[in-house]
Design a protein around this motif. Sequence first.
Motif, PDB file in Angstrom:
ATOM      1  N   PHE A   1       0.533  -6.067   0.515  1.00  0.00           N
ATOM      2  CA  PHE A   1       1.711  -5.479   0.282  1.00  0.00           C
ATOM      3  C   PHE A   1       1.710  -4.581  -1.063  1.00  0.00           C
ATOM      4  O   PHE A   1       0.787  -5.017  -1.850  1.00  0.00           O
ATOM      5  CB  PHE A   1       2.987  -6.330   0.071  1.00  0.00           C
ATOM      6  CG  PHE A   1       2.849  -7.724  -0.810  1.00  0.00           C
ATOM      7  CD1 PHE A   1       3.243  -7.393  -2.086  1.00  0.00           C
ATOM      8  CD2 PHE A   1       2.205  -8.809  -0.153  1.00  0.00           C
ATOM      9  CE1 PHE A   1       2.781  -8.631  -2.848  1.00  0.00           C
ATOM     10  CE2 PHE A   1       2.179 -10.067  -1.223  1.00  0.00           C
ATOM     11  CZ  PHE A   1       2.333  -9.872  -2.225  1.00  0.00           C
ATOM     12  N   THR A   2       2.509  -3.576  -1.203  1.00  0.00           N
ATOM     13  CA  THR A   2       2.752  -2.627  -2.585  1.00  0.00           C
ATOM     14  C   THR A   2       3.700  -3.219  -3.383  1.00  0.00           C
ATOM     15  O   THR A   2       4.302  -4.118  -2.844  1.00  0.00           O
ATOM     16  CB  THR A   2       3.069  -1.157  -1.970  1.00  0.00           C
ATOM     17  OG1 THR A   2       4.412  -1.188  -1.298  1.00  0.00           O
ATOM     18  CG2 THR A   2       1.872  -0.819  -0.744  1.00  0.00           C
ATOM     19  N   ARG A   3       3.659  -2.809  -4.632  1.00  0.00           N
ATOM     20  CA  ARG A   3       4.719  -3.117  -5.497  1.00  0.00           C
ATOM     21  C   ARG A   3       6.062  -2.953  -5.021  1.00  0.00           C
ATOM     22  O   ARG A   3       6.868  -3.503  -5.189  1.00  0.00           O
ATOM     23  CB  ARG A   3       4.421  -2.280  -6.734  1.00  0.00           C
ATOM     24  CG  ARG A   3       5.512  -2.521  -7.755  1.00  0.00           C
ATOM     25  CD  ARG A   3       5.098  -1.773  -9.245  1.00  0.00           C
ATOM     26  NE  ARG A   3       5.439  -0.111  -8.576  1.00  0.00           N
ATOM     27  CZ  ARG A   3       5.071   0.795  -9.489  1.00  0.00           C
ATOM     28  NH1 ARG A   3       4.618   0.694 -10.711  1.00  0.00           N
ATOM     29  NH2 ARG A   3       5.246   1.945  -9.192  1.00  0.00           N
TER      30      ARG A   3
ATOM     31  N   SER B   1       0.624   2.199   3.088  1.00  0.00           N
ATOM     32  CA  SER B   1      -0.512   1.763   2.359  1.00  0.00           C
ATOM     33  C   SER B   1      -1.409   0.702   3.096  1.00  0.00           C
ATOM     34  O   SER B   1      -2.503   0.543   2.880  1.00  0.00           O
ATOM     35  CB  SER B   1       0.215   0.966   1.018  1.00  0.00           C
ATOM     36  OG  SER B   1       0.990  -0.219   1.656  1.00  0.00           O
ATOM     37  N   SER B   2      -0.683   0.142   4.053  1.00  0.00           N
ATOM     38  CA  SER B   2      -1.733  -0.979   4.938  1.00  0.00           C
ATOM     39  C   SER B   2      -0.906  -1.254   6.097  1.00  0.00           C
ATOM     40  O   SER B   2       0.367  -0.601   6.661  1.00  0.00           O
ATOM     41  CB  SER B   2      -1.946  -2.286   4.225  1.00  0.00           C
ATOM     42  OG  SER B   2      -0.734  -2.862   3.786  1.00  0.00           O
TER      43      SER B   2
ATOM     44  N   PRO C   1      -5.801  -3.943   1.794  1.00  0.00           N
ATOM     45  CA  PRO C   1      -5.805  -2.781   2.278  1.00  0.00           C
ATOM     46  C   PRO C   1      -7.234  -2.168   2.233  1.00  0.00           C
ATOM     47  O   PRO C   1      -8.028  -2.227   1.396  1.00  0.00           O
ATOM     48  CB  PRO C   1      -4.875  -1.808   1.132  1.00  0.00           C
ATOM     49  CG  PRO C   1      -4.046  -2.878   0.347  1.00  0.00           C
ATOM     50  CD  PRO C   1      -5.157  -4.215   0.304  1.00  0.00           C
ATOM     51  N   PRO C   2      -7.633  -1.265   3.306  1.00  0.00           N
ATOM     52  CA  PRO C   2      -8.919  -0.645   3.555  1.00  0.00           C
ATOM     53  C   PRO C   2      -9.407   0.212   2.214  1.00  0.00           C
ATOM     54  O   PRO C   2     -10.462  -0.142   1.719  1.00  0.00           O
ATOM     55  CB  PRO C   2      -8.348   0.418   4.690  1.00  0.00           C
ATOM     56  CG  PRO C   2      -7.638  -0.300   5.619  1.00  0.00           C
ATOM     57  CD  PRO C   2      -6.560  -0.753   4.353  1.00  0.00           C
ATOM     58  N   LEU C   3      -8.519   0.820   1.528  1.00  0.00           N
ATOM     59  CA  LEU C   3      -8.933   1.760   0.412  1.00  0.00           C
ATOM     60  C   LEU C   3      -9.195   0.836  -0.842  1.00  0.00           C
ATOM     61  O   LEU C   3      -9.999   1.356  -1.597  1.00  0.00           O
ATOM     62  CB  LEU C   3      -7.895   2.825   0.025  1.00  0.00           C
ATOM     63  CG  LEU C   3      -6.692   2.432  -0.246  1.00  0.00           C
ATOM     64  CD1 LEU C   3      -6.283   1.988  -1.817  1.00  0.00           C
ATOM     65  CD2 LEU C   3      -5.562   3.422   0.208  1.00  0.00           C
TER      66      LEU C   3
ATOM     67  N   GLN D   1      -4.725   6.072   5.614  1.00  0.00           N
ATOM     68  CA  GLN D   1      -5.808   7.059   5.213  1.00  0.00           C
ATOM     69  C   GLN D   1      -6.914   6.511   5.487  1.00  0.00           C
ATOM     70  O   GLN D   1      -8.070   6.145   4.765  1.00  0.00           O
ATOM     71  CB  GLN D   1      -5.567   7.306   3.682  1.00  0.00           C
ATOM     72  CG  GLN D   1      -4.244   7.850   3.173  1.00  0.00           C
ATOM     73  CD  GLN D   1      -4.364   7.653   1.668  1.00  0.00           C
ATOM     74  OE1 GLN D   1      -3.685   6.599   1.199  1.00  0.00           O
ATOM     75  NE2 GLN D   1      -4.432   8.560   0.918  1.00  0.00           N
ATOM     76  N   ILE D   2      -7.319   6.636   6.779  1.00  0.00           N
ATOM     77  CA  ILE D   2      -8.706   6.248   7.543  1.00  0.00           C
ATOM     78  C   ILE D   2      -8.903   7.327   8.680  1.00  0.00           C
ATOM     79  O   ILE D   2      -7.889   8.181   9.004  1.00  0.00           O
ATOM     80  CB  ILE D   2      -8.346   4.934   8.215  1.00  0.00           C
ATOM     81  CG1 ILE D   2      -7.169   4.674   9.193  1.00  0.00           C
ATOM     82  CG2 ILE D   2      -8.315   3.802   7.178  1.00  0.00           C
ATOM     83  CD1 ILE D   2      -7.023   3.396   9.897  1.00  0.00           C
TER      84      ILE D   2
END
Length: 772
Positions: A107-109, A173-174, A288-290, A141-142
């Motif tokens: 998860f993101t912020r 983000s994911s 996350p992938p990145l 972003q993949i």
Amino acid sequence: MKILVAEDFKTTRRAQIRMLSELGYGEILEAGDGEAALQKLREEPDAGLIISDWNMPRCSGYDLLLAVRKDPKIRHIPFIIATAQGEIQQARKAIAAGANAFITKPFTREELGAALADVLRAQSPKETISAVPRIRIAHLQITDHLVLGALVHQIREGQVQPERIEIEPRCMSSWNPAARALETGEVDGALILAPLALDMFANHAKIKLILFAHRSGSTCVCRRRQGTDQGPYPDQETLHNLFKGKTFLLPHTLSIHHILSDIFLREIGLRLGPVGRSDTDVFYEVVPPLEMPRILAEEAEVSGFAVAEPYGTQAVDQGVGELLFHTDQLWENHPCCVLAVREDWLEKHEAGAQELVRLLVEAGAYMAEHPENVQRIALEFLDPDGDLGLTPEMLKRVLQGPSKVCTDDLFPDIADLERMQRYMTERMDMGITADLSGFVETKYAAAAYGNRPIEKRISKMKGVESILARIICRRFSRTDQILSPAEPAPEPEPKTEPETEPETEERVSDPAVEGAEFSRFHIEESHTDLRMTFASEMALVDRAVLEAKDFLKTIGFETFSGFNLILRELLINAVEHGNRNDPEKGVSCTVQQVRKNLFRIIVEDQGEGFDPKDLRYDLPKDAKSLRRRGYPFIHAFAEKIEFNNRGNRVTVYHEVFGRTDFPVEKAGDRVIIRPTGDITAASVPIFGELLKKLARQGHTAFCFDLGSVREIDSVGLSAFIVLEKMLSKAGKRPDLEIIGAAPDLAELFCLINLGKLYHIHEAASEREGEKG
């Protein structure tokens, strides 16, 4: 306010603490497992919030939640449980046990802040307003989602003008944020992992799968070995020890990456699972992938990851990762991401849904037909701000190499989804069995493809043995029953020595050919060579050529029509002329990589043989002749041909080249083009677009230096002819020249009278002494 973070994976724990700090929470307690967290809470009962992972050793997050709710001194503390187990029933179980909120990793912020605000009653959910006729589509972003990027690019450039919808991409983000946005209606559709979409549907999410987003396109990467030449592993035990007891990164538990990683690790004797499960040998962590290349570089306990491109290639380029396999090598043409759309949006916008699917199908075909243009689109779509460090050269290899996404067949295949679902529910004990007939809606894809020509991509599980053969210094072999595929294949018969004395040559006859039973197709493969034996049946010739083509693909070659022609003609000759179509006689074929681009093809039959001195390599003068073209074709494309004394074994050397580039130089008014490899159907789209561009710029004088070209097929020849026609039709006087052509190509140009359009200068032959 004090916040306790309980998380066993220290990288994730540090990231969560950093997020909390950025959100303004400064007093943070931390624990590496549930028991340590419980002790910390009893020491500091004034903690204001608990954020705990689900899967932890000694005491899981779920058990910690139960213990907290039973203790009168700390039972009041709000509890957020975080887990990679993105299944909806896990959320229900946590809420039923007393969790205040459930957040799925990674998860993101912002997502963490929203969860905190919700728990602390400081913020109410925002309402979303649907704009019609807009469709909001979540993506990551993949490269798996480039079909959407290609469509957005076409719309922006004015190449495509939608009439019934407005497409609004939403970058996530994911995976879990994308799933949550789709379920709550924050977006109308999502390019999302197929197993995750299946699980959502099985748990009553009102969504439909209307299109595949791609096939293939992912890699499995391990930690780079130090102090080695990065060749094959010496044995399976070394590979086993690389992963045992370590952490393996996944983009989501409900993913094709989890399935294929599980299959691979089981084959080398390991079980992939969450921390805390007794039968787990390799512990997965969802990130996350990145973030995967960075974590692999920084954390010694991480052994590798499986993910969509370009992040596997990025890790290899950065020197932190080492490629284990492309997922297509394990499950050829596998599905991965799908387009799932909310049912309420589909009901309101039937025509818009049809137009969306049609445009995506066309964008997928455009990507397949114009790979040279997709590189720029990918850079804009995946890394618009340059934050990810992706380079054009890296993306070029990703988009045109063995791990490329395939977008020319996006038709939803229920059988593939069923195979995926059964493996997860039966072998991995994950997810819920969904009614696929109610989940998959194919009418949009059927209408979009209509009469459009489509090369159906056949999905095939290929097994781990062939991958291990390339990773480890050992062979693999398999025997397939051809005549009765429903019956188990018989055990391979023991090899017998030939009855006659072997000939005194460098290589004696293959004992597997002499006296063998050929009711089956037998194959052995290592990282440098391929060996096949099979019965004299023309259907098995096609099988052998496909196996050889696949072998070359796995070691990095994509363009090899000359190789295919040579191999096919050799095998046809062995079956038809050598063995005289006798199915009791067999054919042996070996393909060996001698050096980087040079391959040796050895074909042997069980026939009586012939005198190679009687062989002629010239084409028949009678155009109506039906015979005697095989060996002239072989001779035209081969570097060298050798026979044994008996004439039933032939060895051919052939150079195979990778992707062809077309660098351009200018000398005055003259354009000089020096192709770096073969000009065949695979490279002609790039070549043709370049010639059109140069012609539109007003150039009329062209010089083609073919010194590095070994092969030109009929499609390649057409590009030269089209250029002359294009210039002449525009009223220009073309000045066209070909230099450096190998004798074989010069002869081919002569056969089609290309000399009437071009000035052709033949290169001195370096192979005259090897031919004839």
